[in-house]
Design a protein around this motif. Structure first.
Motif, short mmCIF file in Angstrom:
data_model
loop_
_atom_site.label_atom_id
_atom_site.label_comp_id
_atom_site.label_asym_id
_atom_site.label_seq_id
_atom_site.Cartn_x
_atom_site.Cartn_y
_atom_site.Cartn_z
N PRO A 44 8.13 -13.49 -24.24
CA PRO A 44 7.44 -13.67 -25.96
C PRO A 44 8.61 -13.14 -26.70
O PRO A 44 9.13 -12.02 -26.65
N VAL A 45 8.64 -13.76 -27.79
CA VAL A 45 9.58 -13.17 -28.66
C VAL A 45 8.82 -11.72 -29.49
O VAL A 45 9.47 -10.76 -29.84
N PHE A 46 7.46 -11.94 -29.64
CA PHE A 46 6.56 -10.82 -30.39
C PHE A 46 6.02 -9.82 -29.17
O PHE A 46 5.52 -10.34 -28.16
N PHE A 47 5.97 -8.79 -29.79
CA PHE A 47 5.24 -7.72 -29.03
C PHE A 47 3.92 -7.59 -29.50
O PHE A 47 3.82 -7.19 -30.83
N ARG A 48 2.72 -7.61 -28.73
CA ARG A 48 1.53 -7.43 -29.43
C ARG A 48 0.71 -6.39 -28.52
O ARG A 48 0.58 -6.51 -27.16
N GLN A 49 0.21 -5.60 -29.20
CA GLN A 49 -0.67 -4.59 -28.54
C GLN A 49 -1.93 -4.21 -29.39
O GLN A 49 -1.88 -4.05 -30.62
N ALA A 50 -3.07 -3.68 -28.68
CA ALA A 50 -4.11 -3.40 -29.28
C ALA A 50 -3.89 -1.75 -30.06
O ALA A 50 -3.47 -0.98 -29.12
N ARG A 51 -4.39 -1.73 -31.19
CA ARG A 51 -4.04 -0.39 -31.95
C ARG A 51 -5.18 -0.11 -32.55
O ARG A 51 -6.10 -0.96 -33.25
N PRO A 52 -5.72 1.21 -32.89
CA PRO A 52 -6.68 1.65 -33.69
C PRO A 52 -6.33 1.63 -35.06
O PRO A 52 -5.56 2.20 -35.45
N GLY A 53 -7.31 1.02 -36.06
CA GLY A 53 -7.04 1.07 -37.28
C GLY A 53 -8.09 1.90 -38.41
O GLY A 53 -8.49 3.23 -37.44
N LEU A 54 -8.26 1.47 -39.11
CA LEU A 54 -9.19 2.33 -40.07
C LEU A 54 -10.44 2.29 -39.22
O LEU A 54 -11.21 1.70 -38.79
N HIS A 55 -11.10 3.92 -39.35
CA HIS A 55 -12.38 4.34 -38.65
C HIS A 55 -12.26 3.80 -37.23
O HIS A 55 -13.39 3.90 -36.39
N PHE A 59 -7.30 -3.39 -33.59
CA PHE A 59 -6.68 -4.60 -34.08
C PHE A 59 -5.52 -5.06 -33.33
O PHE A 59 -5.01 -4.13 -32.55
N GLU A 60 -4.86 -6.22 -33.18
CA GLU A 60 -3.71 -6.24 -32.62
C GLU A 60 -2.48 -6.37 -33.35
O GLU A 60 -2.27 -7.09 -34.53
N LEU A 61 -1.60 -5.19 -33.01
CA LEU A 61 -0.52 -5.26 -34.04
C LEU A 61 0.69 -6.22 -33.20
O LEU A 61 0.61 -6.29 -32.02
N VAL A 62 1.41 -6.51 -34.37
CA VAL A 62 2.34 -7.46 -33.88
C VAL A 62 3.78 -6.96 -34.55
O VAL A 62 3.87 -6.62 -35.71
N LYS A 63 4.87 -6.88 -33.54
CA LYS A 63 6.30 -6.46 -33.84
C LYS A 63 7.25 -7.58 -32.99
O LYS A 63 6.77 -8.29 -32.09
N PHE A 64 8.32 -7.47 -33.32
CA PHE A 64 9.35 -7.93 -32.38
C PHE A 64 9.76 -7.33 -31.30
O PHE A 64 9.42 -6.09 -31.43
N ARG A 65 9.86 -7.83 -30.05
CA ARG A 65 9.99 -7.15 -28.89
C ARG A 65 11.18 -6.81 -28.57
O ARG A 65 12.27 -7.32 -29.10
N THR A 66 11.20 -5.30 -28.13
CA THR A 66 12.66 -4.74 -28.20
C THR A 66 12.97 -3.98 -26.89
O THR A 66 14.19 -3.71 -26.53
N MET A 67 12.36 -4.65 -25.95
CA MET A 67 12.52 -4.18 -24.60
C MET A 67 12.50 -5.49 -23.51
O MET A 67 11.61 -6.26 -23.69
N ARG A 68 13.33 -5.37 -22.83
CA ARG A 68 13.11 -6.66 -21.51
C ARG A 68 12.09 -6.20 -20.79
O ARG A 68 11.42 -5.19 -20.75
#
Length: 215
Positions: A44-55, A59-68
């Motif tokens: 996929p083009v996007f990197f998605r990963q669960a991250r903790p937010g407020l309290h 949520f699911e963080l979205v960034k461009f993928r930087t690794m093969r």
């Protein structure tokens, strides 16, 4: 209305306005980056990963993928991080899709960086205060050394931001972020392609950093 409530309302209004404008203005650039990432890394083009937010809410963080993808010859982060990925990270262009997280309310433009869900049980009560505010795309720790900081120093700066947060401090962090990105400072921890894991305050080394596996 208490000062912090007024600040939080103004900050959220700024987050919505800036992230919406940023997504609109950067749409052509993001389309180009997506094409380059697709050619360099495949889907996929996007990197998605669960991250903790407020309290600590996840949520699911979205960034461009930087690794093969990992394979027999590309196992470690250093081996998987491509030239394209290294450039995107050093210029923070991989963060552009995270503006969607800001618009949704998962994140803010300014705040402690969202780390891994696995770390939630490893924080001391003081360090856990970093989740008293929304996580940010950039923050006080990022403009004070980024990934070259020790975990303890990084968390101390996160808590310092929570205690001193204000519009004036946010503007200062934005200005310092521009300088840090232009200078490409503190992209990796010492001896690391990205960052090494946080094992907990009693176990982490003086230079331990967070490795985002698969980013």
């Amino acid at each position: 209305m208490p000062r912090e409530d007024r600040y939080d309302r103004v900050k959220r209004a700024v987050d919505i306005s800036v992230s919406a404008l940023g997504l609109f203005v950067s749409a052509p650039l993001q389309a180009v980056i997506a094409a380059v990432v697709l050619a360099a890394h495949g889907r996929p083009v996007f990197f998605r990963q669960a991250r903790p937010g407020l309290h600590g809410e996840v949520f699911e963080l979205v960034k461009f993928r930087t690794m093969r993808h990992p394979d027999d010859t590309h196992v470690t982060d250093a081996e998987r991080l491509t030239g394209v990925g290294r450039f995107l990270r050093s210029t923070s262009l991989d963060e552009l899709p995270s503006l969607w997280n800001v618009l949704r309310g998962d994140m803010s433009l300014i705040g402690p960086r969202p780390l891994l869900v696995d770390y939630l049980g490893r924080y001391s009560p003081e360090q856990a205060r970093r989740h008293d505010v929304r996580p940010g795309i950039t923050g006080l720790a990022q403009v004070s050394g980024r990934n070259s900081l020790s975990w303890e120093d990084r968390f101390a700066l996160d808590v310092d931001y929570v205690e001193r947060r204000s519009l004036a401090l946010d503007l200062s962090i934005i200005g310092r972020t521009v300088v840090a990105v232009l200078r490409r400072q503190g992209i990796s921890g010492e001896g690391e392609a990205t960052m090494s894991p946080f094992l907990g305050s009693a176990l982490s080394s003086d230079h331990g950093q967070d490795r985002v596996v698969g980013a």
